[in-house]
Motif scaffolding. Sequence first.
Motif, PDB file in Angstrom:
ATOM      1  N   UNK A   1      46.452  52.139  53.228  1.00 56.02           N
ATOM      2  CA  UNK A   1      47.433  51.969  52.904  1.00 56.02           C
ATOM      3  C   UNK A   1      47.438  50.808  52.278  1.00 56.02           C
ATOM      4  N   UNK A   2      46.212  49.929  52.481  1.00 54.94           N
ATOM      5  CA  UNK A   2      46.477  48.741  51.673  1.00 54.94           C
ATOM      6  C   UNK A   2      46.135  49.198  50.281  1.00 54.94           C
ATOM      7  N   UNK A   3      46.704  47.317  49.989  1.00 51.63           N
ATOM      8  CA  UNK A   3      46.507  47.151  48.112  1.00 51.63           C
ATOM      9  C   UNK A   3      45.372  46.786  48.275  1.00 51.63           C
TER      10      UNK A   3
ATOM     11  N   UNK B   1      40.029  41.879  47.981  1.00 49.41           N
ATOM     12  CA  UNK B   1      41.266  40.874  49.041  1.00 49.41           C
ATOM     13  C   UNK B   1      42.260  41.899  49.410  1.00 49.41           C
ATOM     14  N   UNK B   2      42.931  42.508  50.367  1.00 46.06           N
ATOM     15  CA  UNK B   2      44.514  42.887  50.603  1.00 46.06           C
ATOM     16  C   UNK B   2      45.512  42.100  49.711  1.00 46.06           C
ATOM     17  N   UNK B   3      45.935  42.509  49.602  1.00 48.92           N
ATOM     18  CA  UNK B   3      47.625  41.815  48.848  1.00 48.92           C
ATOM     19  C   UNK B   3      48.960  43.178  49.608  1.00 48.92           C
ATOM     20  N   UNK B   4      49.910  42.385  49.486  1.00 49.49           N
ATOM     21  CA  UNK B   4      51.095  42.997  50.404  1.00 49.49           C
ATOM     22  C   UNK B   4      51.913  43.401  49.220  1.00 49.49           C
ATOM     23  N   UNK B   5      51.773  43.006  47.656  1.00 43.65           N
ATOM     24  CA  UNK B   5      52.228  44.440  46.526  1.00 43.65           C
ATOM     25  C   UNK B   5      50.940  43.489  45.539  1.00 43.65           C
ATOM     26  N   UNK B   6      51.110  44.234  44.186  1.00 50.23           N
ATOM     27  CA  UNK B   6      50.764  44.320  43.589  1.00 50.23           C
ATOM     28  C   UNK B   6      51.225  44.749  41.115  1.00 50.23           C
ATOM     29  N   UNK B   7      51.478  43.830  41.047  1.00 54.72           N
ATOM     30  CA  UNK B   7      51.622  43.960  39.548  1.00 54.72           C
ATOM     31  C   UNK B   7      51.073  45.540  38.957  1.00 54.72           C
TER      32      UNK B   7
END
Length: 168
Positions: free
Chosen positions: A66-68, A84-90
């Motif tokens: 589920x993670x980015x 590394x994980x991000x909440x959102x990525x373009x």
Amino acid sequence: MIRFQFFPRSHGITTDVKAVIQCFQKVENEISSGHLKLNSNDVLEVLRPHLEELEYDVETGKTKNDKIHVPVLFGYNNQIDKSFNADALSKDGKIVIEVEAGRAVDNNQFLKDIFQACMMFEVEYLIIAVRNDYRGADDFMKIYSFLETLYISSRLHLPLKGILLVGY
């Protein structure tokens, strides 16, 4: 009230960064820390459809799938060794968004967000969203002051083109 400041202050906001600000403005009444006590996942969930309209990949949960995941190090045959994980990525991988709630200042989460964004492959902009009001404290202004000092002192040079701080 949605507040924002782009750093360095000598640069203007790009069209893509402005579009993310507009996402926050669209949901202002649903996420306002002045009268709501949402956690960061709840805020991200409210933002999700608007970010997805902009073709952002948005974290959907806490499991690995589920993670980015944003690449940091590459190994043999260009395999990702570290991410590394991000909440959102373009979609183009140049803008990473981190939404914080209570841990933003108290646990220095914003510093970890900055460090990780600096290490992420091809990321140019970091957007950090924090509460305007957390237990009576103004997290936005605390981080604003830190970023202002960071950029004015010019003793530390970040590999990012800019950081947008959003207060919700």
